[in-house]
Design a protein around this motif. Structure first.
Motif, PDB file in Angstrom:
ATOM      1  N   THR A 213      30.933  43.417  45.829  1.00 20.11           N
ATOM      2  CA  THR A 213      31.334  44.319  44.747  1.00 20.11           C
ATOM      3  C   THR A 213      32.632  45.032  45.102  1.00 20.11           C
ATOM      4  O   THR A 213      33.527  45.170  44.261  1.00 20.11           O
ATOM      5  CB  THR A 213      30.221  45.338  44.447  1.00 20.11           C
ATOM      6  N   GLN A 214      32.740  45.486  46.348  1.00 17.79           N
ATOM      7  CA  GLN A 214      33.981  46.137  46.798  1.00 17.79           C
ATOM      8  C   GLN A 214      35.173  45.210  46.618  1.00 17.79           C
ATOM      9  O   GLN A 214      36.224  45.628  46.131  1.00 17.79           O
ATOM     10  CB  GLN A 214      33.879  46.505  48.283  1.00 17.79           C
ATOM     11  N   LEU A 215      35.014  43.952  47.024  1.00 17.65           N
ATOM     12  CA  LEU A 215      36.107  42.996  46.882  1.00 17.65           C
ATOM     13  C   LEU A 215      36.435  42.796  45.402  1.00 17.65           C
ATOM     14  O   LEU A 215      37.606  42.777  45.021  1.00 17.65           O
ATOM     15  CB  LEU A 215      35.768  41.661  47.540  1.00 17.65           C
ATOM     16  N   HIS A 216      35.423  42.665  44.567  1.00 22.76           N
ATOM     17  CA  HIS A 216      35.645  42.476  43.132  1.00 22.76           C
ATOM     18  C   HIS A 216      36.422  43.655  42.545  1.00 22.76           C
ATOM     19  O   HIS A 216      37.354  43.472  41.753  1.00 22.76           O
ATOM     20  CB  HIS A 216      34.308  42.293  42.399  1.00 22.76           C
ATOM     21  N   VAL A 217      36.058  44.866  42.930  1.00 21.32           N
ATOM     22  CA  VAL A 217      36.750  46.069  42.440  1.00 21.32           C
ATOM     23  C   VAL A 217      38.214  46.054  42.885  1.00 21.32           C
ATOM     24  O   VAL A 217      39.115  46.348  42.101  1.00 21.32           O
ATOM     25  CB  VAL A 217      36.031  47.348  42.925  1.00 21.32           C
ATOM     26  N   GLU A 218      38.464  45.704  44.142  1.00 21.58           N
ATOM     27  CA  GLU A 218      39.839  45.670  44.653  1.00 21.58           C
ATOM     28  C   GLU A 218      40.657  44.581  43.957  1.00 21.58           C
ATOM     29  O   GLU A 218      41.836  44.781  43.658  1.00 21.58           O
ATOM     30  CB  GLU A 218      39.853  45.474  46.169  1.00 21.58           C
ATOM     31  N   VAL A 219      40.042  43.420  43.708  1.00 21.97           N
ATOM     32  CA  VAL A 219      40.732  42.338  43.004  1.00 21.97           C
ATOM     33  C   VAL A 219      41.113  42.798  41.601  1.00 21.97           C
ATOM     34  O   VAL A 219      42.254  42.606  41.157  1.00 21.97           O
ATOM     35  CB  VAL A 219      39.851  41.066  42.956  1.00 21.97           C
ATOM     36  N   CYS A 220      40.186  43.443  40.901  1.00 26.80           N
ATOM     37  CA  CYS A 220      40.462  43.937  39.547  1.00 26.80           C
ATOM     38  C   CYS A 220      41.562  44.997  39.554  1.00 26.80           C
ATOM     39  O   CYS A 220      42.439  45.010  38.680  1.00 26.80           O
ATOM     40  CB  CYS A 220      39.195  44.505  38.913  1.00 26.80           C
ATOM     41  N   LYS A 221      41.534  45.865  40.555  1.00 30.14           N
ATOM     42  CA  LYS A 221      42.554  46.910  40.659  1.00 30.14           C
ATOM     43  C   LYS A 221      43.931  46.290  40.902  1.00 30.14           C
ATOM     44  O   LYS A 221      44.923  46.705  40.294  1.00 30.14           O
ATOM     45  CB  LYS A 221      42.191  47.872  41.790  1.00 30.14           C
ATOM     46  N   THR A 222      43.989  45.288  41.765  1.00 28.25           N
ATOM     47  CA  THR A 222      45.249  44.596  42.039  1.00 28.25           C
ATOM     48  C   THR A 222      45.771  43.937  40.767  1.00 28.25           C
ATOM     49  O   THR A 222      46.955  44.053  40.430  1.00 28.25           O
ATOM     50  CB  THR A 222      45.070  43.543  43.152  1.00 28.25           C
TER      51      THR A 222
ATOM     52  N   THR B  74      45.420  35.564  39.670  1.00 23.58           N
ATOM     53  CA  THR B  74      44.081  35.328  39.133  1.00 23.58           C
ATOM     54  C   THR B  74      43.048  35.860  40.108  1.00 23.58           C
ATOM     55  O   THR B  74      43.329  36.056  41.302  1.00 23.58           O
ATOM     56  CB  THR B  74      43.836  33.826  38.904  1.00 23.58           C
ATOM     57  N   ALA B  75      41.843  36.051  39.615  1.00 29.93           N
ATOM     58  CA  ALA B  75      40.759  36.538  40.476  1.00 29.93           C
ATOM     59  C   ALA B  75      40.505  35.564  41.617  1.00 29.93           C
ATOM     60  O   ALA B  75      40.274  35.985  42.755  1.00 29.93           O
ATOM     61  CB  ALA B  75      39.494  36.757  39.654  1.00 29.93           C
ATOM     62  N   ASP B  76      40.562  34.262  41.332  1.00 31.17           N
ATOM     63  CA  ASP B  76      40.326  33.270  42.382  1.00 31.17           C
ATOM     64  C   ASP B  76      41.347  33.381  43.502  1.00 31.17           C
ATOM     65  O   ASP B  76      41.012  33.318  44.683  1.00 31.17           O
ATOM     66  CB  ASP B  76      40.355  31.844  41.812  1.00 31.17           C
ATOM     67  N   VAL B  77      42.601  33.570  43.142  1.00 26.74           N
ATOM     68  CA  VAL B  77      43.673  33.679  44.137  1.00 26.74           C
ATOM     69  C   VAL B  77      43.530  34.968  44.936  1.00 26.74           C
ATOM     70  O   VAL B  77      43.734  34.987  46.155  1.00 26.74           O
ATOM     71  CB  VAL B  77      45.047  33.604  43.442  1.00 26.74           C
ATOM     72  N   LEU B  78      43.151  36.052  44.265  1.00 27.79           N
ATOM     73  CA  LEU B  78      43.067  37.353  44.931  1.00 27.79           C
ATOM     74  C   LEU B  78      41.790  37.540  45.752  1.00 27.79           C
ATOM     75  O   LEU B  78      41.707  38.476  46.531  1.00 27.79           O
ATOM     76  CB  LEU B  78      43.195  38.481  43.913  1.00 27.79           C
TER      77      LEU B  78
END
Length: 168
Positions: free
Chosen positions: A20-29, A43-47
Motif C-alpha cells: 500500500t505504501q508503494l502504491h501511494v508513493e507511485v500515485c503521488k509521483t 505509468t504505475a507499472d514503470v514506477l
C-alpha cells in the motif's frame, strides 16, 4: 548498516502495508508529474520499480523544462546510465542526484552512504527521489537554493567524476 536483509525489496511478496505504501508513493509521483512531463511516460507499472534510466530521463526532462540541475552532469555521465551500464556508474549518477537534492533543499548533512545505496535499489525510495526532484524544480522558494547548489557543483567539477559529497 545492512542488517542481512536484501537491499532490493520485492514489494509483491511484502505485507499489505508495504504494498500500500508503494502504491501511494507511485500515485503521488504520477500526480506530481501529470501536468509537467509528457515524456517519459510514468505509468504505475514503470514506477513500481523505476530504473535508473527512467530517473535519468525524468531528470533530463525536468532540467530541460525548468533549468534545475543544468550542468550538474556531463553528457558522458548521463549517457553511461542505462541498461548496459555497470552498477558503479548507475550508483554514481543516483548518488550525485541525491546529494544535489539534499544540498539544494538545505539539508545540513549529506545522506549517509548506506542510505544512498538503499535508495538506488528500493522502489519506494526511488519514487520519493522523483518526488523530491519535482518539488525542488518547481518550488519558487527553492529556486535560489538549487541555482546555488548547481553553481557550486559546476565550479568545483574536476575532469574525473568525484564523490558528490566531496565535490560539494
Amino acid at each position: 548498516m545492512n542488517d542481512g536483509r536484501p537491499i532490493r525489496r520485492d514489494y509483491h511478496h511484502e505485507s499489505l502495508d508495504l504494498r500500500t505504501q508503494l502504491h501511494v508513493e507511485v500515485c503521488k509521483t504520477q500526480q506530481l508529474y501529470a501536468k509537467t512531463l509528457s515524456q517519459p511516460r510514468l505509468t504505475a507499472d514503470v514506477l513500481r520499480n523505476p530504473s535508473a534510466t527512467l530517473i535519468r530521463d525524468v531528470f533530463v526532462e525536468v532540467c530541460r523544462l525548468t533549468g534545475c540541475g543544468a550542468g550538474l552532469f556531463l553528457d558522458e555521465e548521463l549517457d553511461s546510465v542505462g541498461v548496459h551500464a555497470g552498477v558503479d556508474k548507475t550508483t554514481n549518477f543516483l548518488q550525485k542526484l541525491i546529494h544535489f537534492i539534499a544540498l539544494a533543499t538545505g539539508e545540513l548533512q549529506p545522506p549517509e552512504e548506506e542510505k544512498v545505496r538503499i535508495a538506488s535499489f528500493d522502489a519506494l525510495q526511488k519514487n520519493r527521489l522523483l518526488q523530491d526532484l519535482h518539488v525542488l524544480a518547481t518550488s519558487p522558494d527553492l529556486q535560489k537554493m538549487w541555482i546555488q547548489a548547481q553553481t557550486a557543483v559546476i565550479e568545483h567539477r574536476k575532469p574525473k567524476v568525484e564523490t558528490p559529497g566531496l565535490v560539494l
